[in-house]
Structure formats: structure tokens, C-alpha cells
Design a protein around this motif. Structure first.
Motif, PDB file in Angstrom:
ATOM      1  N   GLU A 112     -13.710  11.289  -9.070  1.00  0.00           N
ATOM      2  CA  GLU A 112     -12.750  10.228  -8.748  1.00  0.00           C
ATOM      3  C   GLU A 112     -12.993   9.004  -9.396  1.00  0.00           C
ATOM      4  O   GLU A 112     -13.765   8.628 -10.037  1.00  0.00           O
ATOM      5  CB  GLU A 112     -13.364   9.765  -6.918  1.00  0.00           C
ATOM      6  N   GLU A 125     -11.597   4.643  -9.355  1.00  0.00           N
ATOM      7  CA  GLU A 125     -10.963   3.594  -8.795  1.00  0.00           C
ATOM      8  C   GLU A 125     -10.879   2.518  -9.808  1.00  0.00           C
ATOM      9  O   GLU A 125     -11.987   2.263 -10.394  1.00  0.00           O
ATOM     10  CB  GLU A 125     -11.802   3.059  -7.366  1.00  0.00           C
ATOM     11  N   THR A 155       2.584  10.096  -6.194  1.00  0.00           N
ATOM     12  CA  THR A 155       1.900  11.435  -6.689  1.00  0.00           C
ATOM     13  C   THR A 155       2.091  11.292  -8.509  1.00  0.00           C
ATOM     14  O   THR A 155       3.126  10.917  -8.978  1.00  0.00           O
ATOM     15  CB  THR A 155       2.729  12.613  -6.278  1.00  0.00           C
ATOM     16  N   GLY A 170      -7.978   7.592  -7.089  1.00  0.00           N
ATOM     17  CA  GLY A 170      -7.315   8.974  -7.124  1.00  0.00           C
ATOM     18  C   GLY A 170      -8.228   9.971  -7.814  1.00  0.00           C
ATOM     19  O   GLY A 170      -9.372   9.617  -8.496  1.00  0.00           O
ATOM     20  N   HIS A 229       0.754  -1.285   0.134  1.00  0.00           N
ATOM     21  CA  HIS A 229      -0.086   0.326  -0.178  1.00  0.00           C
ATOM     22  C   HIS A 229       1.041   1.047   0.080  1.00  0.00           C
ATOM     23  O   HIS A 229       1.936   1.448   0.928  1.00  0.00           O
ATOM     24  CB  HIS A 229      -0.897   0.122   1.260  1.00  0.00           C
ATOM     25  N   ARG A 230       0.847   2.118  -1.041  1.00  0.00           N
ATOM     26  CA  ARG A 230       1.424   3.310  -1.053  1.00  0.00           C
ATOM     27  C   ARG A 230       0.883   4.298  -1.736  1.00  0.00           C
ATOM     28  O   ARG A 230      -0.150   4.239  -2.421  1.00  0.00           O
ATOM     29  CB  ARG A 230       2.991   2.972  -1.607  1.00  0.00           C
ATOM     30  N   THR A 231       0.915   5.597  -1.379  1.00  0.00           N
ATOM     31  CA  THR A 231       0.674   6.747  -2.018  1.00  0.00           C
ATOM     32  C   THR A 231       1.608   7.071  -3.173  1.00  0.00           C
ATOM     33  O   THR A 231       2.850   7.423  -2.915  1.00  0.00           O
ATOM     34  CB  THR A 231       0.449   8.040  -0.982  1.00  0.00           C
ATOM     35  N   ASP A 269      -3.118   0.143  -3.875  1.00  0.00           N
ATOM     36  CA  ASP A 269      -3.381  -1.127  -2.746  1.00  0.00           C
ATOM     37  C   ASP A 269      -3.244  -2.325  -3.789  1.00  0.00           C
ATOM     38  O   ASP A 269      -4.361  -2.510  -4.320  1.00  0.00           O
ATOM     39  CB  ASP A 269      -4.605  -0.982  -2.146  1.00  0.00           C
ATOM     40  N   GLU A 326      -1.314  14.950  -7.965  1.00  0.00           N
ATOM     41  CA  GLU A 326      -2.409  14.749  -6.963  1.00  0.00           C
ATOM     42  C   GLU A 326      -1.819  13.328  -6.360  1.00  0.00           C
ATOM     43  O   GLU A 326      -1.123  12.435  -7.157  1.00  0.00           O
ATOM     44  CB  GLU A 326      -3.893  14.421  -7.251  1.00  0.00           C
ATOM     45  N   GLU A 327      -2.274  12.943  -5.333  1.00  0.00           N
ATOM     46  CA  GLU A 327      -1.746  11.689  -4.787  1.00  0.00           C
ATOM     47  C   GLU A 327      -2.759  10.555  -5.202  1.00  0.00           C
ATOM     48  O   GLU A 327      -4.178  10.671  -4.978  1.00  0.00           O
ATOM     49  CB  GLU A 327      -1.869  11.941  -3.135  1.00  0.00           C
ATOM     50  N   VAL A 328      -2.311   9.464  -5.438  1.00  0.00           N
ATOM     51  CA  VAL A 328      -3.171   8.214  -6.017  1.00  0.00           C
ATOM     52  C   VAL A 328      -2.710   7.034  -5.000  1.00  0.00           C
ATOM     53  O   VAL A 328      -1.764   6.654  -4.408  1.00  0.00           O
ATOM     54  CB  VAL A 328      -2.634   7.914  -7.389  1.00  0.00           C
ATOM     55  N   GLU A 329      -3.968   6.601  -4.412  1.00  0.00           N
ATOM     56  CA  GLU A 329      -3.708   5.446  -3.367  1.00  0.00           C
ATOM     57  C   GLU A 329      -3.546   3.986  -4.457  1.00  0.00           C
ATOM     58  O   GLU A 329      -4.370   3.626  -4.979  1.00  0.00           O
ATOM     59  CB  GLU A 329      -4.724   5.495  -2.279  1.00  0.00           C
TER      60      GLU A 329
END
Length: 192
Positions: free
Chosen positions: A94, A96, A39, A78, A35-37, A60, A55-58
Motif C-alpha cells: 500500500e 499513501e 480506478t 492505494g 473525496h472520490r475513488t 482525498d 485497482e481503486e485509489v482513494e
């Protein structure tokens, strides 16, 4: 150039989308969750809709060692920026997406039997998620995004937004076949 020789020329991946698979030890059945964020940089998307740059994108994902390589499954989520395909207004949203990708080990049967662009590869025990995320994103994003499902778009005559023009907005149109008569006798069809 043979596939084996081209494997030697592969560049070691680097950057925020790269996952180190050494923990899996190439033993089928082992897995690890990441799991990381990240940019976003560059262009992630289509002409009218994309992941918002900067922007930050998650991210997983689950990396599973399989006989032929590493199977990646998971999600990337994101913010998006878009332009409505009907009224051209900018809007945000948004997204996903689901990502499923096999990264073949060097010299595996999959590596030897597929072309370079058919299957992703593990290079120096590293996998680069960026191309898989881009591919999944391109199929997940709408090619004609809308700011609202009932967006009426633009008036083809004046280019104004139908939402701003009101229900009584019209343009006087005349059948071009009557234009010469109007010039000669004046007035409109309704007046004559």
C-alpha cells in the motif's frame, strides 16, 4: 508562440482525475473538500513498483481558491504491485502520498510569468490531478523496493534465492591461476 496564444490551445481536461472548481468562484479564501475513488489506468509508478493497474485509489483533497489560482492539498492512497530489487519476487503493498500543487488561473501573474511545465494550470475552471499525482508518486515510491527488509537476494553463482538455498549453500571455486595445474595433475587444491 506566445504564452497567451498557447493558453488558447490548451486542451480541456477530462477523466476521473479532473476536479471542477466553479464552486470556488475564483474568490480567495473559499475551499471545498473532494473525496472520490478512482480506478487506475495506465502506468502509475516506476519500473519495479507502481500503483496496481485496475485497482481503486482513494483521493482525498482540499481545493482552496487563492489569488493566483487553486491550491490543492491532500492525499492519494492505494494498493501497489512491485518486484523485489534483490530476489525479483512479486509482492503487493500500500502507498499513501501527499499532494500539494498550485493550479494557476489563466492570465494570472503566475500564469504569465511561468513556463508551461513549471506550474499546472486551471483550464475552463477544471484541474487535472493526474500529472500532480504521478509526480508525487514518483518521489514517494522507493526506487529499489524490497519484499522484506532482510531479503538476502539471489546467489550470484547459480541465481537461486538465498532464502531457499540454506546456510550451507556454496559453490566450489578455483583460482584461475591454478586451473591449468588441476587439468594436468587432477584433483582439487584441498586434495593435493
Amino acid at each position: 508562440m506566445s504564452k497567451h496564444h498557447s493558453a488558447e490551445l490548451r486542451r480541456t481536461p477530462s477523466g476521473p482525475w479532473v476536479i471542477d472548481t466553479r464552486d470556488l468562484g475564483r474568490r480567495a479564501g473559499l475551499s471545498r473538500r473532494y473525496h472520490r475513488t478512482v480506478t487506475t489506468e495506465g502506468d502509475f509508478g516506476l519500473d519495479l513498483i507502481r500503483l496496481a493497474p485496475g485497482e481503486e485509489v482513494e483521493v482525498d483533497i482540499l481545493a482552496e481558491a487563492v489569488v493566483e489560482g487553486v491550491l490543492i492539498t491532500g492525499s492519494v492512497a492505494g494498493p501497489t504491485t512491485a518486484e523485489c530489487s534483490r530476489c525479483l519476487d512479486a509482492f503487493t503493498g500500500e502507498v499513501e502520498i501527499r499532494v500539494t500543487e498550485l493550479f494557476a488561473y489563466p492570465n494570472s501573474a503566475t500564469d504569465e510569468s511561468t513556463d508551461e511545465d513549471e506550474v499546472s494550470r486551471v483550464v475552463d475552471d477544471l484541474i487535472d490531478l493526474e500529472p500532480a499525482v504521478r509526480d508525487s508518486l514518483l518521489t514517494a515510491l522507493p526506487s529499489s523496493p524490497l519484499c522484506a527488509p532482510d531479503c538476502k537476494g539471489l546467489c550470484p553463482e547459480c541465481g537461486g534465492k538465498w532464502a531457499d538455498l540454506g546456510p550451507n549453500h556454496t559453490h566450489e571455486t578455483m583460482d584461475p591461476r591454478w586451473a591449468a595445474l588441476q587439468k594436468r595433475f587432477g584433483g582439487t587444491e584441498e586434495e593435493n
